[in-house]
Design an enzyme around this catalytic site. Structure first.
Site, short mmCIF file in Angstrom:
data_model
loop_
_atom_site.label_atom_id
_atom_site.label_comp_id
_atom_site.label_asym_id
_atom_site.label_seq_id
_atom_site.Cartn_x
_atom_site.Cartn_y
_atom_site.Cartn_z
N HIS A 50 -0.60 -0.49 -10.01
CA HIS A 50 -1.45 -0.95 -9.12
C HIS A 50 -1.88 -2.40 -9.87
CE1 HIS A 50 -3.71 -1.00 -5.08
NE2 HIS A 50 -2.89 -2.25 -5.21
N ARG A 84 0.70 -1.25 0.13
CA ARG A 84 -0.31 -0.07 -0.31
C ARG A 84 0.69 1.30 -0.21
NH1 ARG A 84 -3.01 -3.19 -1.39
NH2 ARG A 84 -4.99 -4.04 -1.25
N GLU A 137 -2.81 7.83 -4.82
CA GLU A 137 -3.15 6.56 -6.23
C GLU A 137 -4.53 7.27 -6.26
OE1 GLU A 137 -4.10 2.07 -6.58
OE2 GLU A 137 -2.06 2.81 -5.52
#
Length: 317
Positions: free
Chosen positions: A283, A236, A265
Site C-alpha cells: 500500500h 482499495r 489489509e
C-alpha cells in the site's frame, strides 16, 4: 490553545503547522493506534488527524464531543463513518489531489512490473541466477499498443490514462458517469463494465471505494476477461474478491495481477504470496516524499481552517 489529536506520525512540515495553532497530541506507539487509545485521544480535541488505517467509528466520534473536523490523511475515507460525522456536524476532509501523480506512477509501474516479470526476474537473478540470453527465456508481454481498461476516471484514473497514452495504449474507461471532456482531452472511450472486462489487456482499478463497489470484481467478472489480461489494483482491496482472484490465477483464467491494496489489509492472503505471476506492494500508492509532505500540509490547513471558523478544503460529507 485548542487540542488536535494526530492518530500517527506525519511528515514534519504538517506537524509544524499544527504546532503553531494547536496543542498537539500524537500517537507515537508501535503499529496502528488501538481503539481505546484513540477514544482517549479525541476527548477534549477540536480536531482529529486520522490516517487511512484509523477506524473512526461511532464510538470514536461520540467520544470526541468537541470535534469540529476529522481531517483524513489520504484520498480515501472509507475508514470513517462519514454519515454519522455529518449528523454530529463534524466536517470530514481528505487529501485527493496530493495522491494523483504518485498513485498514477505506481499504477503504471505495476503494469510494467507484472507484464515484463520484473520482480520475478529480480528474484531469479538474486538466487539461482540464469544461463544467459535465450530466445524462449523469460518472456512477458509488451505494453505498447495494447488496450488498458480503467475503472474510475477520476483524478488518478485520468493521470493513469495520460501515462498509458504515452505508451501508445488504447484507453477504455468505465464509471458511474461519462466524462466527455476528459474523453476528448485524453483520447479515452467510455464503455460499460462488461465491455471493458472483455476487451482490455490491462485492467486498472482507480475508483474510490464505497459499499456499492464491494466485490465489483468477482468470479463472474474474471470469467469475462481475456486469458492474457493483467489486473492491477491501486485503489482499495475490497473492490476485488480476493479468493476469486486467487482461483482465477490458479485456473489460468487471467495471466497475472499486481496489487498495492488487499481485501483484509494489512493481512495478505497466503495464496497470493505463493504465486509467481502476482506482484505485491505494501500500500505505497502515494508513498513519495512529495505527496506525503503535501498531504500533511493539507490536513493541517484543514484543521486550522475549521477551528478558525472557515470552511476547510476537500470536505467529503
Amino acid at each position: 490553545m485548542e487540542k488536535v489529536y494526530v492518530a500517527g506520525a506525519i511528515p514534519e512540515v504538517g506537524l509544524k503547522l499544527l504546532q503553531e495553532h494547536f496543542e498537539v497530541e500524537m500517537y507515537e506507539g508501535k503499529g496502528l493506534v488501538d481503539k481505546d487509545t484513540l477514544i482517549k485521544g479525541v476527548k477534549n480535541a477540536t480536531a482529529l488527524i486520522s490516517l487511512l488505517s484509523t477506524n473512526v467509528d461511532k464510538d470514536v466520534i461520540d467520544a470526541g464531543k468537541d470535534l469540529k473536523i476529522i481531517a483524513n490523511y489520504g484520498a480515501g475515507f472509507n475508514n470513517i463513518d462519514i454519515e454519522y460525522a455529518r449528523e454530529k456536524s463534524i466536517d470530514v476532509t481528505n487529501t485527493p489531489k496530493a495522491s494523483t501523480n504518485a498513485t498514477a506512477d505506481l499504477t503504471i509501474g505495476l503494469v510494467l512490473a507484472v507484464a515484463r516479470r520484473i520482480v520475478e526476474g529480480d528474484q531469479l537473478s538474486r538466487t539461482t541466477g540464469f544461463d544467459g540470453w535465450a530466445p524462449l527465456f523469460f518472456r512477458g508481454r509488451e505494453v505498447s499498443g495494447k488496450t488498458i481498461g480503467i475503472i474510475g476516471l477520476g483524478e488518478i484514473g485520468s493521470a493513469v490514462a495520460r501515462r498509458a497514452r504515452a505508451f501508445d495504449m488504447d484507453v477504455l474507461y468505465t464509471g458511474p458517469n461519462r466524462k466527455e471532456e476528459k474523453e476528448r482531452e485524453i483520447g479515452a472511450k467510455y464503455v460499460d463494465l462488461d465491455t471493458l472486462l472483455k476487451n482490455a489487456d490491462f485492467i486498472t482499478i482507480n475508483a474510490a471505494y464505497n459499499p456499492k463497489m464491494h466485490h465489483l470484481i468477482d468470479t463472474e467478472q474474471f470469467k469475462m476477461m481475456k486469458s492474457t489480461v493483467y489486473l492491477i489494483n491501486a485503489s482499495r482491496g475490497p473492490i476485488v474478491h480476493e479468493q476469486a482472484l486467487v482461483q482465477a490465477l490458479k485456473d489460468n483464467e487471467i495471466e497475472g495481477a499486481a496489487l498495492d491494496v488487499y481485501e483484509f489489509e494489512p493481512d495478505i492472503t497466503d495464496d497470493l504470496k505463493s504465486l509467481n505471476n502476482v506482484v505485491l506492494t505494501p500500500h505505497i500508492g502515494n508513498a513519495t516524499f512529495e505527496a506525503r509532505d503535501m498531504m500533511s500540509k493539507i490536513v493541517a490547513n484543514a484543521a486550522i481552517s475549521a477551528v478558525q471558523g472557515e470552511k476547510p478544503q476537500f470536505v467529503v460529507n
